[in-house]
Design an enzyme around this catalytic site. Structure first.
Site, PDB file in Angstrom:
ATOM      1  N   LYS A   1      -5.562  15.395  -0.249  1.00  0.00           N
ATOM      2  CA  LYS A   1      -6.022  13.995  -0.271  1.00  0.00           C
ATOM      3  C   LYS A   1      -7.526  13.977   0.001  1.00  0.00           C
ATOM      4  O   LYS A   1      -8.005  14.638   0.927  1.00  0.00           O
ATOM      5  CB  LYS A   1      -5.266  13.168   0.785  1.00  0.00           C
ATOM      6  CG  LYS A   1      -5.762  11.719   0.904  1.00  0.00           C
ATOM      7  CD  LYS A   1      -4.933  10.872   1.871  1.00  0.00           C
ATOM      8  CE  LYS A   1      -5.617   9.550   2.179  1.00  0.00           C
ATOM      9  NZ  LYS A   1      -4.865   8.720   3.150  1.00  0.00           N
TER      10      LYS A   1
ATOM     11  N   ASP B   1     -11.881   5.650   4.215  1.00  0.00           N
ATOM     12  CA  ASP B   1     -10.759   4.724   4.023  1.00  0.00           C
ATOM     13  C   ASP B   1     -10.942   3.498   4.916  1.00  0.00           C
ATOM     14  O   ASP B   1     -10.604   3.505   6.094  1.00  0.00           O
ATOM     15  CB  ASP B   1      -9.436   5.443   4.369  1.00  0.00           C
ATOM     16  CG  ASP B   1      -8.235   4.524   4.176  1.00  0.00           C
ATOM     17  OD1 ASP B   1      -8.397   3.451   3.558  1.00  0.00           O
ATOM     18  OD2 ASP B   1      -7.131   4.894   4.629  1.00  0.00           O
TER      19      ASP B   1
ATOM     20  N   LYS C   1      -8.710  -2.336   7.453  1.00  0.00           N
ATOM     21  CA  LYS C   1      -8.289  -1.813   8.753  1.00  0.00           C
ATOM     22  C   LYS C   1      -9.043  -2.540   9.875  1.00  0.00           C
ATOM     23  O   LYS C   1     -10.178  -2.957   9.660  1.00  0.00           O
ATOM     24  CB  LYS C   1      -8.659  -0.325   8.868  1.00  0.00           C
ATOM     25  CG  LYS C   1      -7.774   0.614   8.080  1.00  0.00           C
ATOM     26  CD  LYS C   1      -8.189   2.063   8.335  1.00  0.00           C
ATOM     27  CE  LYS C   1      -7.400   3.026   7.480  1.00  0.00           C
ATOM     28  NZ  LYS C   1      -5.955   3.030   7.761  1.00  0.00           N
TER      29      LYS C   1
ATOM     30  N   ASP D   1     -10.707  11.119   6.225  1.00  0.00           N
ATOM     31  CA  ASP D   1      -9.519  10.936   5.385  1.00  0.00           C
ATOM     32  C   ASP D   1      -9.526  11.867   4.165  1.00  0.00           C
ATOM     33  O   ASP D   1      -8.700  11.730   3.271  1.00  0.00           O
ATOM     34  CB  ASP D   1      -9.422   9.462   4.964  1.00  0.00           C
ATOM     35  CG  ASP D   1      -7.984   9.007   4.752  1.00  0.00           C
ATOM     36  OD1 ASP D   1      -7.075   9.707   5.241  1.00  0.00           O
ATOM     37  OD2 ASP D   1      -7.780   7.981   4.081  1.00  0.00           O
TER      38      ASP D   1
ATOM     39  N   ASP E   1      -4.184  -0.322   1.742  1.00  0.00           N
ATOM     40  CA  ASP E   1      -4.453   0.744   2.721  1.00  0.00           C
ATOM     41  C   ASP E   1      -3.488   1.928   2.554  1.00  0.00           C
ATOM     42  O   ASP E   1      -3.697   2.982   3.139  1.00  0.00           O
ATOM     43  CB  ASP E   1      -4.351   0.162   4.152  1.00  0.00           C
ATOM     44  CG  ASP E   1      -5.026   1.048   5.187  1.00  0.00           C
ATOM     45  OD1 ASP E   1      -5.756   1.979   4.780  1.00  0.00           O
ATOM     46  OD2 ASP E   1      -4.818   0.801   6.393  1.00  0.00           O
TER      47      ASP E   1
ATOM     48  N   GLU F   1      -3.377   3.951   0.222  1.00  0.00           N
ATOM     49  CA  GLU F   1      -4.085   4.407  -0.987  1.00  0.00           C
ATOM     50  C   GLU F   1      -3.879   5.889  -1.261  1.00  0.00           C
ATOM     51  O   GLU F   1      -3.942   6.318  -2.417  1.00  0.00           O
ATOM     52  CB  GLU F   1      -5.592   4.102  -0.841  1.00  0.00           C
ATOM     53  CG  GLU F   1      -6.415   5.126  -0.051  1.00  0.00           C
ATOM     54  CD  GLU F   1      -6.020   5.281   1.417  1.00  0.00           C
ATOM     55  OE1 GLU F   1      -5.386   4.362   1.959  1.00  0.00           O
ATOM     56  OE2 GLU F   1      -6.329   6.331   2.016  1.00  0.00           O
TER      57      GLU F   1
ATOM     58  N   ARG G   1      -1.305   7.840  -1.179  1.00  0.00           N
ATOM     59  CA  ARG G   1      -0.162   8.182  -2.042  1.00  0.00           C
ATOM     60  C   ARG G   1      -0.439   7.812  -3.499  1.00  0.00           C
ATOM     61  O   ARG G   1       0.097   8.428  -4.413  1.00  0.00           O
ATOM     62  CB  ARG G   1       1.119   7.541  -1.483  1.00  0.00           C
ATOM     63  CG  ARG G   1       1.164   6.062  -1.502  1.00  0.00           C
ATOM     64  CD  ARG G   1       2.233   5.479  -0.568  1.00  0.00           C
ATOM     65  NE  ARG G   1       1.798   5.502   0.837  1.00  0.00           N
ATOM     66  CZ  ARG G   1       2.534   5.048   1.850  1.00  0.00           C
ATOM     67  NH1 ARG G   1       3.747   4.566   1.643  1.00  0.00           N
ATOM     68  NH2 ARG G   1       2.071   5.093   3.088  1.00  0.00           N
TER      69      ARG G   1
HETATM   70  N1  BES Z   1      -5.658   7.314   6.044  1.00  0.00           N
HETATM   71  C1  BES Z   1      -4.615   6.501   6.551  1.00  0.00           C
HETATM   72  C2  BES Z   1      -3.707   7.257   7.531  1.00  0.00           C
HETATM   73  C3  BES Z   1      -4.323   7.753   8.793  1.00  0.00           C
HETATM   74  C4  BES Z   1      -4.183   7.045   9.969  1.00  0.00           C
HETATM   75  C5  BES Z   1      -4.978   8.959   8.843  1.00  0.00           C
HETATM   76  C6  BES Z   1      -4.724   7.509  11.141  1.00  0.00           C
HETATM   77  C7  BES Z   1      -5.518   9.453  10.017  1.00  0.00           C
HETATM   78  C8  BES Z   1      -5.394   8.719  11.173  1.00  0.00           C
HETATM   79  C9  BES Z   1      -3.766   5.988   5.405  1.00  0.00           C
HETATM   80  O1  BES Z   1      -4.417   5.780   4.218  1.00  0.00           O
HETATM   81  C10 BES Z   1      -3.219   4.665   5.836  1.00  0.00           C
HETATM   82  O2  BES Z   1      -3.996   3.783   5.981  1.00  0.00           O
HETATM   83  N2  BES Z   1      -1.916   4.575   5.988  1.00  0.00           N
HETATM   84  C11 BES Z   1      -1.282   3.367   6.389  1.00  0.00           C
HETATM   85  C12 BES Z   1      -0.069   3.173   5.495  1.00  0.00           C
HETATM   86  C13 BES Z   1       0.551   1.807   5.630  1.00  0.00           C
HETATM   87  C14 BES Z   1      -0.385   0.749   5.092  1.00  0.00           C
HETATM   88  C15 BES Z   1       1.836   1.811   4.842  1.00  0.00           C
HETATM   89  C16 BES Z   1      -0.842   3.512   7.858  1.00  0.00           C
HETATM   90  O3  BES Z   1      -0.456   4.590   8.255  1.00  0.00           O
HETATM   91  O4  BES Z   1      -0.963   2.521   8.562  1.00  0.00           O
HETATM   92 ZN    ZN Z   2      -6.097   6.944   3.904  1.00  0.00          ZN
HETATM   93 MG    MG Z   3      -5.300   3.854   4.098  1.00  0.00          MG
END
Ligand code: BES
Ligand code: ZN
Ligand code: MG
Length: 499
Positions: A267, A272, A279, A290, A349, A351, A353
């Site tokens: 990834k 992000d 966020k 990220d 968010d 993104e 996947r």
């Molecule tokens: N990059 C984040 C995940 C992340 C969180 C990485 C904390 C490192 C530390 C990812 O893109 C994300 O935002 N995931 C969301 C998914 C949700 C919207 C379904 C999450 O985990 O909140």
């Molecule tokens: Zn992310």
């Molecule tokens: Mg995200």
């Protein structure tokens, strides 16, 4: 990077003055120290009597050489590294202790260390493996990121390793140069993750990958426009809110032109923000990291090519920012992914996947043998397992077994989670084939199901490293900030799978 020299004890110029001698001390085996006493002018023997040597693994005691004996002795001080009880020593505990030593050395006034290798290993232990862990831990623990410190500390330049003449059971030179390549790879991954996102754009990341390429490691970069032509709308949708151009970065190392390859997909979100599903500011600060998956696959394939392993590896990173703007994709948009799947973007968010979906479809056009994807994918990974394990998923027990074994030996532990049919239903969309979120429950698992949809039957492992990409403190071989996980695991996996 310190210059490493190797000295055989019997060839050592005993009149050469140096700075710091480093020895390991087993709580239950002071007899190991006969040779050490020879080099340390019996200082150690004297200290044992006072019961002042470190009891715990990773503890460090500094002994200053009394002036009156410095004349006959080469070192102004000795760092004694506690190794605990000899029966408990293994690669991971020794790497952890050596990491503490590296960080300690960095902060100290010592300019040069002379590490007496034999003192860290039991006679009946695997000398090669343990020596590797020791040196790896030291090099990783002494890592710092100071690109933006105007006043830089003097680089410590001297790192010498001493071995007694009857003990290299292995060729120490070869062992050390291999270990340096591996530790350098993890440090390179840390540098990439620690680099701020205004510097490390997708274009900059692709330039770095290009610079790493050479005779055996080829690099191909596709522009956003070329990705669009290929139908990568899931990837392009993520990128459309940013002024930075997205890039597809493809590195390939193929010593056996006939064989199919193992694909490492990372990834590569260089920042992000969450996009329009923005966020909260506290959660955004670490999002320059990220692209931790990309950092590890790029660094690992470079090391694998340098080590000349006999295995075909390809690394693929679809790099972009995820930003909010007037041109950003909206929650509720529907995109048609490269394989034809219609995806409802419920949350911008989620993104990672979306980019991985098209990365996997692209990789599959090359008929991969295995796919291993590495992604900072879900905050839920940390809620489920904490920081001590990477969340792993697979559709193939054999490949998963190899990944777990690789992690056990490098200390990047992987814990497998299920791809159960109950949570799979959570990705159901009312208006499209799939949606990119699966609700509050089992967030790490629903993300893995989403990726599995695009992988289909290709043997595959998915590693969610969201919880492991950053460390909040110096701890063993980790230093505060980026960990570089799982670069060494990926290199070890190539060793395990090579012909
Ligand atoms: N990059 C984040 C995940 C992340 C969180 C990485 C904390 C490192 C530390 C990812 O893109 C994300 O935002 N995931 C969301 C998914 C949700 C919207 C379904 C999450 O985990 O909140
Ligand atoms: Zn992310
Ligand atoms: Mg995200």
């Amino acid at each position: 990077m310190p210059n490493i020299t190797i000295n055989k004890l019997n060839e050592l110029n005993l009149n050469k003055k140096s700075d710091t001698l480093v020895i390991g001390y087993f709580q239950d085996k002071p007899t190991k120290l006969t040779k050490v006493n020879e080099i340390s002018g019996s200082i150690i023997n004297e200290t044992i009597k006072s019961n002042d040597l470190p009891k715990k693994l990773g503890e460090i005691v500094v002994l200053h050489t009394p002036k009156k004996i410095y004349k006959e002795f080469n070192y102004s001080k000795i760092f004694v590294l506690g190794l605990g009880e000899s029966k408990n020593l293994d690669n991971n505990s020794l790497r952890r202790a050596a990491g503490n030593l590296g960080a300690f050395f960095n902060k100290s006034n010592s300019q040069a260390v002379n590490l007496f290798l034999d003192s860290f290993v039991n006679e009946d232990d695997n000398f090669e493996d343990l020596s590797k862990s020791l040196i790896e831990g030291f090099l990783l623990g002494s890592y710092t990121f100071n690109n933006y410190k105007s006043k830089k500390k003097n680089e410590k330049t001297e790192f010498s390793i001493m071995v007694s003449s009857d003990n290299p059971k292995v060729k120490v030179e070869e062992l050390i140069s291999r270990t340096v390549v591996i530790a350098d790879a993890e440090k390179r991954a840390r540098n990439l993750v620690n680099e701020p996102a205004n510097i490390l754009s997708p274009t900059k990341l692709s330039d770095i990958a290009m610079e790493l390429s050479g005779e055996h490691l080829k690099c191909n970069v596709l522009s956003g426009e070329e990705c669009k032509q290929l139908g990568m709308n899931a990837f392009i949708g993520v990128s459309q809110g940013s002024v930075e151009e997205p890039k597809l970065i493809h590195l390939s190392y193929k010593p056996n032109s006939e064989d199919s390859s193992i694909w490492y997909i990372g990834k590569a979100i260089t920042f992000d923000s969450g996009g329009l599903s923005l966020k909260p500011s506290g959660g955004m600060v670490s999002m320059k990291g990220d692209m931790g998956g990309a950092a590890s696959v790029i660094s690992a394939i470079y090391a694998i090519s340098k080590l000349g392993l006999n295995i075909n590896i390809e690394a693929l990173c679809l790099a972009t920012e995820n930003m909010p703007s007037g041109s950003a994709q909206r929650p509720s948009d529907v995109v048609k992914a490269m394989d034809g799947t219609f995806i409802e973007v419920e949350n911008t968010d989620a993104e990672g996947r979306l980019t991985l979906a098209d990365a996997i479809t692209y990789a599959k056009t090359f008929n991969p043998k295995y796919i291993v994807d590495i992604a900072t994918l879900t905050g839920a990974a940390g809620i489920g397992l904490g920081k001590g394990n990477i969340s792993g998923f697979s559709n193939n027990d054999k490949l998963m077994g190899c990944v777990k074994d690789a992690g056990l030996s490098t200390g990047d532990f992987v814990w497998q989670l299920p791809l159960d049919p109950v949570s799979k239903k959570q990705n159901h969309s009312d208006i499209a084939d799939l949606k990119n979120t699966g609700g509050r429950l089992a967030g790490t698992i629903t993300a893995a199901h989403f990726i599995n949809h695009f992988v289909k039957d290709t043997p595959w492992v998915h590693l969610d490293i969201a919880a492991n990409m950053m460390s909040s403190s110096n701890d063993g071989w980790y230093t505060k900030g980026a960990t570089g996980i799982p670069t060494r695991l990926l290199i070890e996996l190539a060793y395990i799978l090579q012909n």
